[in-house]
Design a protein around this motif. Structure first.
Motif, short mmCIF file in Angstrom:
data_model
loop_
_atom_site.label_atom_id
_atom_site.label_comp_id
_atom_site.label_asym_id
_atom_site.label_seq_id
_atom_site.Cartn_x
_atom_site.Cartn_y
_atom_site.Cartn_z
N ALA A 155 0.84 -1.20 0.00
CA ALA A 155 0.00 0.00 0.00
C ALA A 155 0.87 1.25 0.00
O ALA A 155 0.54 2.25 -0.64
CB ALA A 155 -0.92 -0.01 1.22
N ALA A 156 1.99 1.20 0.72
CA ALA A 156 2.90 2.35 0.74
C ALA A 156 3.53 2.59 -0.62
O ALA A 156 3.93 3.72 -0.93
CB ALA A 156 3.99 2.13 1.78
N MET A 157 3.60 1.54 -1.45
CA MET A 157 4.11 1.70 -2.81
C MET A 157 3.03 2.17 -3.78
O MET A 157 3.24 2.25 -4.98
CB MET A 157 4.68 0.36 -3.31
N GLY B 122 15.62 4.80 9.09
CA GLY B 122 14.77 5.67 8.28
C GLY B 122 14.46 5.07 6.93
O GLY B 122 13.33 5.17 6.43
N LEU B 123 15.45 4.43 6.32
CA LEU B 123 15.21 3.75 5.04
C LEU B 123 14.19 2.63 5.21
O LEU B 123 13.31 2.44 4.36
CB LEU B 123 16.53 3.19 4.50
N GLY B 124 14.31 1.89 6.33
CA GLY B 124 13.37 0.80 6.58
C GLY B 124 11.95 1.31 6.77
O GLY B 124 10.98 0.73 6.25
N LEU B 125 11.81 2.42 7.50
CA LEU B 125 10.47 2.96 7.74
C LEU B 125 9.83 3.48 6.46
O LEU B 125 8.60 3.50 6.35
CB LEU B 125 10.56 4.09 8.77
N SER B 126 10.64 3.89 5.49
CA SER B 126 10.06 4.40 4.25
C SER B 126 9.30 3.32 3.49
O SER B 126 8.45 3.62 2.66
CB SER B 126 11.17 4.97 3.35
N LEU B 127 9.58 2.04 3.81
CA LEU B 127 8.82 0.95 3.18
C LEU B 127 7.37 0.99 3.59
O LEU B 127 6.48 0.55 2.86
CB LEU B 127 9.43 -0.40 3.58
N PHE B 128 7.07 1.52 4.78
CA PHE B 128 5.72 1.53 5.30
C PHE B 128 5.03 2.88 5.09
O PHE B 128 3.81 2.95 5.00
CB PHE B 128 5.71 1.19 6.79
N GLY C 45 5.78 5.11 2.57
CA GLY C 45 5.68 5.50 1.18
C GLY C 45 6.38 6.81 0.88
O GLY C 45 6.37 7.29 -0.25
N ARG C 46 7.02 7.40 1.89
CA ARG C 46 7.73 8.67 1.70
C ARG C 46 9.06 8.43 1.01
O ARG C 46 9.55 7.31 0.91
CB ARG C 46 7.95 9.34 3.06
N ALA D 32 15.17 8.86 5.90
CA ALA D 32 16.42 8.53 6.59
C ALA D 32 17.03 9.76 7.25
O ALA D 32 17.46 9.71 8.40
CB ALA D 32 17.40 7.91 5.59
N LEU D 33 17.04 10.88 6.53
CA LEU D 33 17.60 12.11 7.08
C LEU D 33 16.78 12.61 8.27
O LEU D 33 17.34 13.15 9.24
CB LEU D 33 17.68 13.19 6.01
#
Length: 350
Positions: free
Chosen positions: A92-94, A309-315, A317-318, A324-325
């Motif tokens: 869904a985030a994608m 931060g990279l991992g959280l972007s999977l959920f 969608g940002r 990450a920053l």
């Protein structure tokens, strides 16, 4: 200047690529066919965007080649090991469409009535995505809290041995606190569910016909014909254990298979927090001391926060880099404040 439609072209190409990955991972032929159709539609839309971009671009512009993003490749790799249903939050985030097939209510128009307990409970299955997200947050909590503690003690001017001792104590205290809280939470929820299921068991034993009628009414409210609803509900309730399972899912909204293990939840929380909290201690454990150890601890922690931060972007969608920053700024800010407060306290005491 990059044409306005290029980003839209890339999004449609990436969606088509991911739809095919989902279709390949989906065991249900009907769902697989749906995602293949969505892939075709996305490709057609991408072709429209490409034509629009070519009209706006110079004639010498070379055709663009599609290369999946790192996040899309990670999602595709996850689909090799986990089924699409369990990865629904990530998909869904994608911004993929068609995911409602994994959450649609039973017996809506065009869908067959469930004929087994497994089918009835399919929409209640726990999701890998939720567990992964909880693990990422647990690691993040350990990182931020322990690096703040380590920097606070280091800022006060304590020797490296004291900093390491404080860090280990913080790791154990935080991990044990997280584990205890998770154990109590899951245990309490499980006891509540078990109590409700016990009540349903007693009602089923005492009023089997009434329970069958209530279940039939639930199916009728979803659009099933009354006679068909009664027939299926009686068939499902013919087996006492299966009947209890169905009633728990349909009347109480519970899945007996997903009540959760308090010990597993506690151990998972402990491990996730401890992994994150151990990161700032690595330089001290490797024998570094003084300013060098503190500097290395900060560098390693910021790198770990970047990965979180990279991992959280999977959920979310940002944008992965922005996510990450943001984690680096939040965690780094917390550590900086702790260091300054520790330094001020150390100066005041000294």
């Amino acid at each position: 200047m990059i044409p306005a439609g290029v980003d839209s072209w890339y999004h449609e190409k990436e969606s088509a690529w991911l739809y095919r990955k989902v279709a390949a991972a989906e065991a249900d032929p009907a769902k697989s066919a749906l995602f293949l159709k969505l892939a075709t539609a996305a490709e057609e839309q991408a072709a429209r965007w490409q034509l629009a971009a070519q009209r706006d671009a110079p004639a010498t512009t070379e055709p663009r080649l599609f290369v999946p993003s790192l996040r899309a490749r990670i999602v595709a790799r996850l689909l090799v090991r986990f089924d699409p249903r369990s990865l629904r939050p990530v998909l869904a985030a994608m911004k993929l469409r068609g995911l409602s097939v994994y959450s649609a209510p039973l017996a809506v128009a065009g869908h067959a009535m469930p004929t087994s307990v497994a089918q009835v409970g399919a929409r209640h299955r726990s999701e890998f995505g939720g567990g992964l997200r909880a693990a990422v947050f647990g690691v993040n909590d350990g990182l931020v809290s322990n690096v703040s503690l380590v920097l606070g003690v280091a800022g006060a001017g304590a020797a490296s041995g004291y900093v390491l001792t404080a860090g280990v104590a913080g790791l154990l205290a935080g991990a044990l606190s997280m584990a205890a809280g998770e154990y109590v939470s899951v245990r309490s929820q499980r006891e509540m569910y078990e109590y409700q299921i016990a009540l349903a068991r007693e009602e089923l034993a005492e009023y089997p016909e009434e329970e069958a009628e209530e279940l039939a009414l639930i199916y009728q409210a979803r659009g099933v014909a009354p006679e068909q609803a009664r027939e299926v509900s009686r068939a499902l309730l013919a087996n006492p254990q299966a009947a209890l399972d169905v009633l728990a899912r349909e009347e109480l909204g519970l899945n007996p298979d997903d009540l959760g293990s308090p010990r597993r939840a506690a151990s998972s929380s402990f491990i996730a927090f401890a992994l994150g909290a151990a990161v700032p201690l690595i330089p001290f454990l490797c024998g570094f001391t003084g300013t060098r150890a503190t500097t290395l601890a900060v560098a390693i922690t910021l790198l770990a926060l970047f990965g979180v931060g990279l991992g959280l972007s999977l959920f979310t969608g940002r944008d992965a880099l922005r996510s990450a920053l943001r984690m680096v700024l939040i965690g780094g800010g917390a550590g900086a404040v702790s260091f300054l407060v520790g330094h001020a306290v150390g100066v005041a005491i000294g």
